[in-house]
Write an enzyme that holds these catalytic residues in place. Structure first.
Site, short mmCIF file in Angstrom:
data_model
loop_
_atom_site.label_atom_id
_atom_site.label_comp_id
_atom_site.label_asym_id
_atom_site.label_seq_id
_atom_site.Cartn_x
_atom_site.Cartn_y
_atom_site.Cartn_z
N ARG A 59 -57.39 24.56 -75.31
CA ARG A 59 -58.84 24.77 -75.39
C ARG A 59 -59.23 25.14 -76.81
O ARG A 59 -58.38 25.48 -77.64
CB ARG A 59 -59.25 25.90 -74.43
CG ARG A 59 -58.55 27.20 -74.74
CD ARG A 59 -59.10 28.37 -73.92
NE ARG A 59 -58.44 29.61 -74.34
CZ ARG A 59 -58.78 30.82 -73.96
NH1 ARG A 59 -59.78 31.00 -73.12
NH2 ARG A 59 -58.14 31.89 -74.42
N HIS B 227 -67.42 31.35 -76.40
CA HIS B 227 -67.05 30.23 -75.53
C HIS B 227 -67.66 28.90 -75.98
O HIS B 227 -68.84 28.84 -76.34
CB HIS B 227 -67.51 30.51 -74.10
CG HIS B 227 -67.03 31.82 -73.56
ND1 HIS B 227 -65.71 32.07 -73.28
CD2 HIS B 227 -67.69 32.97 -73.26
CE1 HIS B 227 -65.59 33.31 -72.82
NE2 HIS B 227 -66.77 33.89 -72.80
N PHE C 157 -55.23 29.14 -71.51
CA PHE C 157 -55.49 30.27 -70.61
C PHE C 157 -55.18 29.81 -69.19
O PHE C 157 -55.99 29.14 -68.55
CB PHE C 157 -56.93 30.77 -70.76
CG PHE C 157 -57.19 32.05 -70.01
CD1 PHE C 157 -56.40 33.18 -70.23
CD2 PHE C 157 -58.23 32.16 -69.09
CE1 PHE C 157 -56.63 34.37 -69.54
CE2 PHE C 157 -58.47 33.34 -68.40
CZ PHE C 157 -57.65 34.45 -68.63
N GLN D 184 -56.10 38.01 -75.73
CA GLN D 184 -55.27 39.23 -75.83
C GLN D 184 -53.96 38.94 -76.59
O GLN D 184 -53.55 39.73 -77.45
CB GLN D 184 -54.92 39.74 -74.42
CG GLN D 184 -56.05 40.47 -73.70
CD GLN D 184 -56.95 39.54 -72.90
OE1 GLN D 184 -56.99 38.32 -73.14
NE2 GLN D 184 -57.70 40.08 -71.95
N LYS E 140 -87.42 20.08 -76.26
CA LYS E 140 -86.38 21.08 -76.04
C LYS E 140 -85.92 21.60 -77.39
O LYS E 140 -85.60 20.82 -78.28
CB LYS E 140 -85.19 20.45 -75.30
CG LYS E 140 -84.29 21.47 -74.59
CD LYS E 140 -84.93 22.02 -73.33
CE LYS E 140 -83.97 22.66 -72.36
NZ LYS E 140 -84.66 23.02 -71.10
N THR F 98 -87.58 18.56 -70.06
CA THR F 98 -86.84 19.00 -71.25
C THR F 98 -85.36 19.16 -70.92
O THR F 98 -84.51 19.05 -71.80
CB THR F 98 -87.42 20.31 -71.80
OG1 THR F 98 -87.24 21.37 -70.87
CG2 THR F 98 -88.91 20.15 -72.10
#
Lengths: 272, 272, 272, 272
Positions: free
Chosen positions: C167, C238, C150, C210, C11, C56
């Site tokens: 986060r 992300h 969020f 935002q 992989k 993989t």
């Protein structure tokens, strides 16, 4: 105690294009070449003595010089002739030449579609003042070996570009058009628009990228009633004649250096 | 009935570097410039009349020519001087100049670390004949404005490169070393190795990339007992003096054209 | 008569990030891992018998699973533990694990500046209605390991995103501002603007991209009188918590999968 | 005093592929989608109130969910149905959906050639122990909508991959072969080799990438006497079934998420 092990030097990413001019049609070859040499260059590493270090710039020049005579469709043969050339030099033990050929699809006698970056695009905005439906194509790479000129432009103290009555023209078409009414079959209309763009690029002689672009945009407006605006962006993918005269060779108008940057950046809008 | 709407033309991706030579240290500026013009060029689109179409090649040349005198740290001021230059031309209505400056980090008086492509790498193979532990760095971009030469190389009919007693040297270091024994603190050893590579690049005068690379590899072997082999790949990121003499300007050794391709491709192994 | 020679499978491009949470500050590791295995898999090639072919996808999962316990700053040690894991499997003869670590620069206790894509930009338009002077920064990659939430967003039948009180927030800042008057020293003003953007990103808790963006833009308007408009584009890079529960492991909130696409795409303008 | 100007948010680079299963042949659509919304989200910017901020993750999910029912060849219609979906939400004023479709060329009933990254390659080494002539192809992207399985593989605590009796198989073929004797017409031999690679990929059912690769390499050895060794690298370009069940939809085996990284990385050599 350090000592020198395996080593090699060379030139990578040498881009070269060649037009094989024929009576009825041209062929076109677009290569990226790498040359790597091995030899007796320990003195260069250890003592800074460059007596055996063929400059990589010379390697590059050699690719263009030999291409004029030797480059045909047989890539292995061209690679071998480059190897032979360098092996004949002093203190060179081994040469490796690697070639990668970009594939172009022939269209007509002097036209080619290249790359695979082409994408059909669609854009819909709903709600608000910008509402509308757009369709288009991006990354449609086209090249013609003749049928384009660039003369009569203004000159100043920084102008060195020669006038060209006939030149290679290559671009990556991004065209986007707005529908005032949605066609019955958007896929069929898209195919029609794409075919018109190609037809006008390959069939119409042009005096500039601007001139070519205008004819392409105009064709969409004229043929497809649902289109009321066309935006075109046509980066000029330059293919520069490679100066072989400084090597005592007569330039035959067949060997070019494609350059990725900088590029001419032409955009226009055609409206109904 | 089609008519011409918004349009503009220009040159994109003009890469230019400038050395600001000082008494004690040099500064270095590395830019990508775009010039876009608007003007009275409908005749070019509609009739193929290029009378107002300043060639994009001229725009490129103008960037280099004006940079010698006008390019300092104030990018907005340089952009404005380019705008003024083109606005003074016939039938030009508007000019937009966009500049993006790559950031380099100063190291010493004439050295710079650039880009952010640097990565620490590690490779372990277990089982089989190739077992071993490797560490290294890749994408470590370095440049020095002086302290490198390239002379005494062999010449043939395709050699046009001038000898250079002093030149810009830039490369993206990929160095990988094998550990015969794992260091107590692999991160500390990695930092030590990286520091040695930079020290030898920035501090040691070199007669070629090969010469520079040897000194870099040798330093790791000499200083770090756990390393028994170093592989270096040092692509030569050429900065070509831009020929201003053809514009009647005296070249001051400060304005260069960085070229991404082709590139000199030098690799060597240093072993204990 | 054909026979099977050298072969391997694995992989590549397994991206993993890990937060090393500390009392006063966090560390952050950002890796790309490749695993290649050799073994007794001739039956897979010749007969389609996959009895020894470790998927993989399993290799990928193993990277995340082992990272929670084993991944620290010693990359060679983590690579070796992955090698050992796979060598212990049936019919596996050799394992090679390669790791490349992206370098991040610490800012404060929980912030990091990454990559090297950052560029200072300037844009001047002269002549016509669009005249103006813009400055900015692009590709300024920033990440914080805490200080962003969020929650409270609308849910519908396609919503599966959990609310996040805390986060990782990462983005590549593109900020462009218009000068109503040219500052006395554009480079100093640029440095001030960049510092403000970083300060607001790293120091201010945010309820969304935002929210973060608004505080960044507002800071420029408030502090620098020559700026009358700021445009921000903040792609959300992300970092997805990797689900280890399905392997019977308790997730500790430290192991993440960075994903390049798709990405949240947030843009806003702040005006005086 | 700062105030909020133009703003929008959305999801970019949503990659989706769909198989349109037919009685005799399949069609295949490969899209990149972007969704951008405008609406009443000032409270999100100014106060951190996300009450109207549809998560971009929800936008992504919606693309896959609606694609199962609505995505055909009419991209504008699919874009419009996405716009309608989001405009029906509270406090959303405008939606823009942009789609770019990668073009694939049909080969037979279930096969496709994609992209335009394909290049013919040649490599000659002369002098030294490594002398030889190699030819090959790189970047030849192929996909089939059926005719490949992956079952019977070993499972451990980190295995979650389900067995697949029938799956999409896609790869970017890099194949290089060594000539023990130079063919009379290297271009004709190259075309023959390329055709064989495609034939074996599209016509032969395979139990794994390894199995497929073996049949491809074997075909060259069997058919072309001048070839004595073939090296294949076949990255597995995964198309992951998108889980629609969590939205209460029955998955019909048509909607997939192509992922660029990580990728299965399979290589093998076939020798005479």
């Amino acid at each position: 105690m350090a000592r020198l092990g395996e080593n090699r030097w060379g030139k990578s990413a040498v881009r070269i294009s060649k037009v094989h001019r024929g009576a009825d049609q041209d062929d076109f070859t677009d290569l990226e070449v790498q040359i790597l040499l091995r030899g007796d260059v320990a003195p260069a590493h250890l003592d800074g003595d460059n007596g055996a270090v063929i400059p990589t710039d010379t390697m590059r020049n050699t690719v263009y010089a030999l291409a004029q005579e030797h480059l045909g469709h047989d890539l292995e043969s061209f690679a071998a002739s480059l190897c032979d050339h360098f092996l004949a030099k002093d203190r060179i033990d081994s040469a490796t030449v690697s070639i990668a050929e970009q594939r172009w699809q022939r269209v007509g006698s002097h036209g080619f579609i290249g790359g695979g970056s082409e994408r059909r695009v669609a854009r819909v905005t709903a709600g608000g003042a910008d509402s509308g439906i757009w369709a288009g194509v991006e990354g449609l790479v086209v090249l013609k070996t003749t049928g384009s000129a660039f003369v009569g432009f203004p000159k100043d103290e920084y102008t060195v570009l020669p006038e060209a009555e006939d030149r290679i023209l290559a671009t990556s078409v991004t065209a986007t058009w707005r529908y005032s009414a949605v066609p019955a079959d958007t896929s069929a209309t898209w195919e029609e628009a794409r075919a018109l763009l190609l037809e006008r690029f390959f069939d119409d002689w042009s005096a500039s990228v601007q001139h070519q672009g205008w004819m392409m945009g105009q064709a969409l407006i004229d043929a497809i009633p649902e289109i009321d605006q066309v935006e075109l962006r046509l980066p000029n993918q330059h293919h520069i004649p490679f100066d072989l005269a400084r090597f005592g060779l007569e330039y035959q108008g067949t060997v070019f250096q494609p350059v990725a940057e900088p590029y001419g950046d032409i955009a226009l809008t055609v409206i109904r």
